[in-house]
Design an enzyme around this catalytic site. Sequence first.
Site: not given
Length: 152
Positions: A52, A115, A117
Amino acid sequence: MCHKVSSALKCWASPSDNQNISIITIFSKIIAGEIPCYKIAEDDDCFAFLDINPLVKGHTLVIPKREVDYFFDLSDEEIAAIQVFAKRVALAIQKAFPCRKVGQAVLGLEVPHAHIHLVPMQSEGDMLFCNPKLKLTNEEFVEIASQIKRFL
C-alpha cells in the site's frame, strides 16, 4: 503451530535467539481477512498482495502464511515454496507492467513477518526504498491488482 485467536492466526515463531514468542502481525490479520488488502494470489502456504506504499505500480508483497519474523528461520522447503510462488507472481507482474526485470528484496524490519518485495524495475534506482512512495487511489490499486491477476 497455529491457533485461531479472535479470527486471526496466532503462531509461534522461533526467532534467531531461539526463544519462542507469540506474535500476531498485520500480515496475519490480512491473511485472516481482518484487514483488507489488494490480493494478487494465494495458495496453501503463501499469500501475495499489493504494497500500500509502493515504490512503483505493481509493487507486491509475498508472504508465507506461517508467521515467522526472520526470512531465514523458514525451513528450506518453505523458502523453496515461497520462491516458486514469488516467481509465478513476478512473471505476472512483468507481463502486466512491462519492465526490464522484477526485482526482489527481503528486508523485513518494518513488519515482524517474513516477506519478499517484488518491484517492477526499469533501473536499479527503482529498488531504492528511500525513494518517495506512490500515493494511489483505491481505484488505481484495484486496477493494478486486476492487471496482474490477468496473467496468473
